[in-house]
Design a protein around this motif. Sequence first.
Motif, short mmCIF file in Angstrom:
data_model
loop_
_atom_site.label_atom_id
_atom_site.label_comp_id
_atom_site.label_asym_id
_atom_site.label_seq_id
_atom_site.Cartn_x
_atom_site.Cartn_y
_atom_site.Cartn_z
N THR A 204 86.49 107.39 18.33
CA THR A 204 87.45 106.29 18.14
C THR A 204 88.14 106.50 16.80
OG1 THR A 204 85.81 104.89 17.06
CG2 THR A 204 86.04 104.64 19.45
N SER A 205 89.38 105.99 16.75
CA SER A 205 90.14 106.11 15.50
C SER A 205 90.85 104.79 15.24
CB SER A 205 91.15 107.24 15.61
OG SER A 205 92.07 106.97 16.62
N VAL B 65 95.02 114.57 13.80
CA VAL B 65 94.69 115.41 12.64
C VAL B 65 93.63 116.46 12.98
CG1 VAL B 65 95.33 113.70 10.90
CG2 VAL B 65 92.98 113.75 11.78
N LEU B 66 92.91 116.23 14.08
CA LEU B 66 91.85 117.18 14.46
C LEU B 66 92.42 118.39 15.22
CD1 LEU B 66 89.18 114.60 15.66
CD2 LEU B 66 89.33 115.70 13.43
N LEU B 67 93.59 118.20 15.80
CA LEU B 67 94.15 119.28 16.64
C LEU B 67 94.37 120.59 15.87
CD1 LEU B 67 96.68 117.27 18.85
CD2 LEU B 67 94.47 118.19 19.53
N PRO B 68 94.97 120.57 14.66
CA PRO B 68 95.16 121.84 13.94
C PRO B 68 93.86 122.57 13.67
CG PRO B 68 96.40 120.07 12.89
CD PRO B 68 95.55 119.42 13.92
N LEU B 69 92.79 121.81 13.47
CA LEU B 69 91.49 122.45 13.22
C LEU B 69 91.03 123.23 14.44
CD1 LEU B 69 89.71 119.48 11.39
CD2 LEU B 69 90.78 121.49 10.37
N LEU B 70 91.28 122.63 15.61
CA LEU B 70 90.89 123.33 16.84
C LEU B 70 91.74 124.59 17.03
CD1 LEU B 70 90.39 120.40 19.41
CD2 LEU B 70 88.79 121.37 17.80
N GLN B 71 93.02 124.44 16.76
CA GLN B 71 93.92 125.60 16.91
C GLN B 71 93.51 126.72 15.96
OE1 GLN B 71 97.58 123.50 16.30
NE2 GLN B 71 98.09 123.49 18.48
N LYS B 72 93.17 126.33 14.73
CA LYS B 72 92.79 127.32 13.72
C LYS B 72 91.54 128.09 14.17
CE LYS B 72 91.51 127.54 8.89
NZ LYS B 72 90.98 126.71 7.80
N GLU C 135 88.64 108.06 8.81
CA GLU C 135 87.87 106.96 9.44
C GLU C 135 87.77 107.14 10.95
OE1 GLU C 135 89.12 103.09 8.21
OE2 GLU C 135 89.47 103.76 6.16
N ILE C 136 87.65 108.34 11.35
CA ILE C 136 87.48 108.64 12.78
C ILE C 136 85.99 108.71 13.03
CG2 ILE C 136 87.88 110.36 14.60
CD1 ILE C 136 90.43 111.19 13.01
N LYS C 137 85.56 108.06 14.11
CA LYS C 137 84.14 108.11 14.45
C LYS C 137 83.98 108.96 15.68
CE LYS C 137 83.22 103.66 12.37
NZ LYS C 137 83.17 102.20 12.64
N ILE C 138 83.12 110.01 15.54
CA ILE C 138 82.89 110.90 16.68
C ILE C 138 81.63 110.46 17.40
CG2 ILE C 138 82.39 113.29 17.37
CD1 ILE C 138 84.14 114.18 15.01
N ASN C 139 81.79 110.11 18.67
CA ASN C 139 80.65 109.67 19.48
C ASN C 139 79.99 110.83 20.19
OD1 ASN C 139 81.27 107.05 18.74
ND2 ASN C 139 82.70 106.81 20.47
N ARG C 140 80.80 111.77 20.62
CA ARG C 140 80.24 112.92 21.32
C ARG C 140 81.03 114.17 20.93
NH1 ARG C 140 76.93 114.17 25.55
NH2 ARG C 140 77.56 115.87 26.94
N LEU D 38 83.90 117.24 10.86
CA LEU D 38 83.19 116.05 10.37
C LEU D 38 83.83 115.51 9.09
CD1 LEU D 38 79.51 117.15 11.14
CD2 LEU D 38 80.91 115.50 12.40
N GLU D 39 84.23 116.41 8.22
CA GLU D 39 84.87 115.98 6.97
C GLU D 39 86.19 115.29 7.22
OE1 GLU D 39 85.34 119.06 4.05
OE2 GLU D 39 83.17 119.36 3.94
N THR D 40 87.00 115.90 8.09
CA THR D 40 88.32 115.33 8.40
C THR D 40 88.14 113.96 9.07
OG1 THR D 40 89.07 117.57 8.76
CG2 THR D 40 90.55 115.86 9.51
#
Lengths: 471, 165
Positions: A427-428, A436-443, A409-414, A402-404
């Motif tokens: 949407t971005s 930018v969200l991918l490394p967070l998922l990998q981590k 300015e990325i809006k998460i709909n689901r 959520l912070e990232t």
Amino acid sequence: MTMQATIGYGISRDEDRLTIVRAAKGRSGISYDQQWNGPVRQESAEWKNLIGRIYAEVWDGQAVTAVPVPVDKSIFRPLTTPFTSKKKAHRVLPSLLDIQLPFPLEEALTSFIDVSGNKTGPVSSLAVCMRREEYGTFLSDWQELGLDPVAVDHEGLAWWTWYLKKMPPTSSESRVIVAFGQNRSVVMIGTDKNLLGCYRWNKGVQQFSQQEDAWRDAVNRLQRICLAHKKACDDHPLHIIQTGSAIEASVCEAFECVWNAEDVKPAFSCDANGQTALASALAERALVSDMLPCNLRSVDVPHPAELQASGRNIKKSLVFTIILGLLLSAAAAGFYGVLYFRENRIKKHVTELATALTSMKSVPRGQEVLLAERSLESRREELRPFSKAVNDSVTGLLNDLLETAQTHEIKINRLVVRPDGILIRGTSPGWNDCDVLLPLLQKAGYRPAAPERQDAGMDERVHFQLQGALP
Amino acid sequence: MKRINPVTLWLSVALLIWFSALVLAVAALVQTPARIRFMERGRDTIMRLKAMQTQKQEMEENLKLHLKLKEKNAVSLQSTLQSLGLSQQATVRRKKTENLIDPWVRRTVEVIFTDVPFDSVGKFLYTIETQQPPWRIQEVIFDAADQNGTGGRVSLVLQTVDAKQ
């Protein structure tokens, strides 16, 4: 000689004069000490003390007494066999000697001294032989004096080896050793280091000094001996060594004077101190084994001290063998024990660990790992909820996402997070912003798939979908 | 009776000792490779068992953590929602309760928020996860209701391990 003696007593006799020389083996070599030189006085305390001291050392195994067999009471023959094999040669030596003896070989004590060394070629030997009858008389004569010899050596060999050592031949020569006694003399002849013959004259210094033509006879006799060894004497320059129990400088001078009148002029050496040479030679020969050793006594019945020493040596060897055996046993047992101890320690450790892991009273040997794994697996199932309840939290991931998203300015709909995977739809502003969200998922341990994107629509934003699965 | 020669006796003793020594030495040498292999296998087994022991200790630590807790029951979700002023937007539904090692149970609860700001849900999650024993998210679905993505519908599946009530 079975005795490991370090002291040798050489005893020589010329008429009633006895010479005893003590040779002692030390670190710096052999030292000689004259113990007696004069007539035997059996009743004297000095003599008794000396004999007592000598035989105390002999019975203790420290000393050996050696006496010489006179040249005239023994037979000396150099023998050459047709064989190069020592084993074969030693079988024929008695036969070769037998045909040269005036009496049967069985009636004699014989000693064969190998002189071939490591040389190739036919085996040569020196034979020393003495009739048993004569040997008996000879031995009892010595025993009557209180001297029971441990070694009965050969006079000729003793003279020869002594002067080989004291006056080593510098070049090839025919060597004659003339040992003058009071009433007898002996002659040894040989070439280089090989002794070829031993002879005896019935005349000694007393006769030479009294009879005018005695010296001439002596020289003639010596020349005849040389003729008997013609080849040796003709091929090499002659060297005459004068010595003996009755040697004096004047004797040498007289002998050389007669020779100088002859055509053949040999080289002379005079050992004016040769009175004790025979006793010294005998003493040394009793101690060392590289001087053509000869002991007729050991051929017959050895001296009791030698038998005793032999027994002592056997006992020493046995004790040494037993100690070695015990040491080997101890080493083997120790090694075996160490292995056994280590093996047991490992077994015990395995059992302790397996018992602790399985909570069983006894774990069958060889099944430790299997049973421990089963027990651990079962326990893992029981404790997994506790582990998950403490460790697994997705709140951190949610916060980060959520912070990232807010920052970029990325809006998460689901956003869907399930135990088996994650889905993010939103949407971005830019095409690549969602990356930018991918490394967070990998981590967080997810394996993200490639983002799915759609071109910007009416809202002028890129629509994307990210998916990740737990491995 | 015939007397035994001492030398023969000592020789027999020496031979016996040497024979025993040889038998021992040969036995030790013959058995050494097998014993060394056994010890190597044993050391390997010990290492594997020790690794298992470490794993078990780590697992047991989590149980010990629960046992050490002052409060054995997880915080009530209803009261937390009330304290955060979210009770009107949230529905709490108990899904299942599983028995674990006595006296522990694992409770699974579903919480559905309708039209709620996502920040409030974050606060709620932070509150229940930091309590002892903690609640943990099993499943979460955020569905944004507006284009800004600041609020919407949130479905949570939460789990906690606590003592039987």
